[in-house]
Design an enzyme around this catalytic site. Structure first.
Site, PDB file in Angstrom:
ATOM      1  N   ASP A  64      40.729  64.266  -9.438  1.00 36.92           N
ATOM      2  CA  ASP A  64      41.063  65.579  -8.908  1.00 36.92           C
ATOM      3  C   ASP A  64      42.493  65.892  -9.354  1.00 36.92           C
ATOM      4  O   ASP A  64      43.318  64.991  -9.458  1.00 36.92           O
ATOM      5  CB  ASP A  64      40.958  65.480  -7.374  1.00 36.92           C
ATOM      6  CG  ASP A  64      41.037  66.845  -6.727  1.00 36.92           C
ATOM      7  OD1 ASP A  64      41.270  67.826  -7.440  1.00 36.92           O
ATOM      8  OD2 ASP A  64      40.867  66.904  -5.505  1.00 36.92           O
TER       9      ASP A  64
ATOM     10  N   ASP B  31      31.161  65.410  -4.315  1.00 35.57           N
ATOM     11  CA  ASP B  31      31.927  64.292  -3.779  1.00 35.57           C
ATOM     12  C   ASP B  31      32.212  64.622  -2.334  1.00 35.57           C
ATOM     13  O   ASP B  31      32.277  65.792  -1.966  1.00 35.57           O
ATOM     14  CB  ASP B  31      33.262  64.118  -4.523  1.00 35.57           C
ATOM     15  CG  ASP B  31      34.278  65.158  -4.096  1.00 35.57           C
ATOM     16  OD1 ASP B  31      34.194  66.302  -4.575  1.00 35.57           O
ATOM     17  OD2 ASP B  31      35.150  64.841  -3.255  1.00 35.57           O
TER      18      ASP B  31
ATOM     19  N   CYS C 279      16.566  51.231   5.498  1.00 37.62           N
ATOM     20  CA  CYS C 279      17.611  51.009   4.498  1.00 37.62           C
ATOM     21  C   CYS C 279      17.602  49.555   4.063  1.00 37.62           C
ATOM     22  O   CYS C 279      17.445  48.660   4.896  1.00 37.62           O
ATOM     23  CB  CYS C 279      18.977  51.386   5.076  1.00 37.62           C
ATOM     24  SG  CYS C 279      20.344  51.138   3.937  1.00 37.62           S
TER      25      CYS C 279
ATOM     26  N   CYS D 130      20.204  48.137   2.373  1.00 41.14           N
ATOM     27  CA  CYS D 130      21.560  47.711   2.009  1.00 41.14           C
ATOM     28  C   CYS D 130      21.869  46.363   2.656  1.00 41.14           C
ATOM     29  O   CYS D 130      21.198  45.939   3.604  1.00 41.14           O
ATOM     30  CB  CYS D 130      22.601  48.764   2.411  1.00 41.14           C
ATOM     31  SG  CYS D 130      23.137  48.698   4.139  1.00 41.14           S
TER      32      CYS D 130
ATOM     33  N   CYS E 123      22.267  46.450   6.482  1.00 38.88           N
ATOM     34  CA  CYS E 123      21.038  46.630   7.258  1.00 38.88           C
ATOM     35  C   CYS E 123      20.107  45.421   7.208  1.00 38.88           C
ATOM     36  O   CYS E 123      19.431  45.123   8.181  1.00 38.88           O
ATOM     37  CB  CYS E 123      20.311  47.895   6.813  1.00 38.88           C
ATOM     38  SG  CYS E 123      21.199  49.395   7.307  1.00 38.88           S
TER      39      CYS E 123
ATOM     40  N   HIS F   6      27.003  50.746   4.070  1.00 34.37           N
ATOM     41  CA  HIS F   6      25.747  51.393   4.486  1.00 34.37           C
ATOM     42  C   HIS F   6      25.780  52.908   4.249  1.00 34.37           C
ATOM     43  O   HIS F   6      24.848  53.471   3.675  1.00 34.37           O
ATOM     44  CB  HIS F   6      25.417  51.121   5.957  1.00 34.37           C
ATOM     45  CG  HIS F   6      24.353  52.057   6.435  1.00 34.37           C
ATOM     46  ND1 HIS F   6      23.026  51.895   6.092  1.00 34.37           N
ATOM     47  CD2 HIS F   6      24.438  53.229   7.123  1.00 34.37           C
ATOM     48  CE1 HIS F   6      22.333  52.922   6.568  1.00 34.37           C
ATOM     49  NE2 HIS F   6      23.158  53.750   7.197  1.00 34.37           N
TER      50      HIS F   6
HETATM   51 ZN   LIG Z   1      21.970  50.282   5.292  1.00 31.26          ZN
END
Ligand SMILES: [Zn+2]
Length: 343
Positions: free
Chosen positions: A61, A240, A278, A280, A283, A309
């Site tokens: 930016d 973003d 999820c 990830c 999780c 997450h």
């Molecule tokens: Zn997750």
């Protein structure tokens, strides 16, 4: 794009950004890196990619937004912005040319020109003046960038930013003038500055229709998870937002079943994962009860796990959108998202 303001996505290692999250591009901030540690120091250490050990793409930016929101005693003229550092009060001048030079020193893949991001609400006259200045600065920045590109054989891109506050006529005028630069991509700025979310979407739509379809179109600083497909539906390719990472640190987790505010007592002995849908690391490994405990105890691991997450949640949405587009099922996907939002 995950936001890595200070050459770090707060709480997440680059190993996880590239591996677990598979982020293709992150955002870093020229204003912050210019003030600390300094773009010349970063250039001397091989550029931002090497400095922060991030081999993938970086968008920087220009710093315009931060100059207007963070620094004291700023003075705007047609030449640029004179401002004082929020760190130590030192005076600095950003010009359209100097911010391009700083971004070349950083070695950005996509750089943004200095623009005047006006507050909301703004009068038509004030918005018009800021828009005209933004166009003039974008032209100066773009010509400076082109000269540098020809000399250095660099393949960095520069995306001019469309301003115009919440006025359709100004958005159109700004977009049409910037398109004449024939830039490799374009950005929609000046949204997400305090206006209602429906208006951010409306102004994006009013801008995007004048930007070339075959070039990337980037909306700066949006949005909530359910808004991502709405922006894509309007022709947006890139976004973003600090929401996933900032909210994570504040204990606000986005899930497929709605938000989980981890400090709530209902999660005290909850053995289930943050989001059962999820996959990830957070999780599949930890319970809501454990995460709540970390949060309540002020443990730094909480921020890392929560950010991992939330970023995964956002990036998974974008992966689903890309897949739906490729399979020709995006309309159905969008209707599904809208129907869930109404429930
Ligand atoms: Zn997750």
């Amino acid at each position: 794009m995950p936001v890595g303001t200070q050459a770090t996505v707060k709480g997440v290692m680059q190993r996880d950004l590239a591996g677990e999250l598979d982020a293709k591009i992150i955002l870093a901030n020229t204003y912050h890196l210019f003030l600390r540690p300094g773009h010349e120091l970063i250039r001397g250490l091989g550029g931002l990619h090497r400095f922060m050990s991030w081999p993938r793409a970086i968008l920087t930016d220009s710093g315009g937004f931060q100059v207007f929101s963070l620094s004291d005693l700023r003075k705007i003229t047609d030449d640029g912005v004179l401002f004082r550092s929020h760190l130590n009060g030192d005076a600095h001048l950003f010009t359209p040319e100097s911010t391009v030079d700083v971004q070349f020193a950083l070695g950005s893949d996509i750089m943004m020109p200095l623009d005047e991001c006006i507050e909301y609400p703004a009068s038509h006259e004030a918005a018009h003046q800021a828009m005209r200045r933004t166009v003039a600065w974008a032209r100066s920045a773009y010509h400076h960038y082109q000269r540098h590109i020809e000399e250095s054989a660099s393949d960095t891109a520069l995306f001019p930013i469309v301003q115009g506050s919440m006025y359709r006529d100004l958005r159109r005028e700004c977009a049409c003038q910037l398109v004449e630069l024939n830039a490799p991509g374009y950005a929609v700025g000046g949204v997400s500055v305090g206006e209602p979310r429906s208006l951010s979407l409306e102004m994006t739509e009013a801008t995007v229709e004048f930007l070339p379809r075959h070039r990337p179109r980037y909306v700066m600083g949006v949005g909530m998870p359910e808004e991502l497909p709405e922006y894509v539906a309007r022709g947006v390719d890139m976004m973003d937002c600090v929401l996933p990472s900032r909210n994570a640190r504040n204990g606000y987790l986005f899930t497929s079943e709605g938000p989980v505010v981890i400090k709530q007592a209902r999660y005290r002995d909850d053995a289930s994962p943050v989001d059962p849908n999820c996959s990830c690391y957070t999780c599949v490994t930890y319970s809501r009860a454990y995460l709540r405990h970390l949060y309540q105890a002020g443990e730094i691991l909480f921020s890392s796990l929560a950010t991992l997450h939330n970023l995964r949640y956002y990036l998974d949405i974008m992966r689903q959108i890309r897949q739906a587009i490729v399979q020709g099922t995006f309309r159905t996907y969008l209707h599904g998202v809208r129907n869930r939002a109404l429930e």
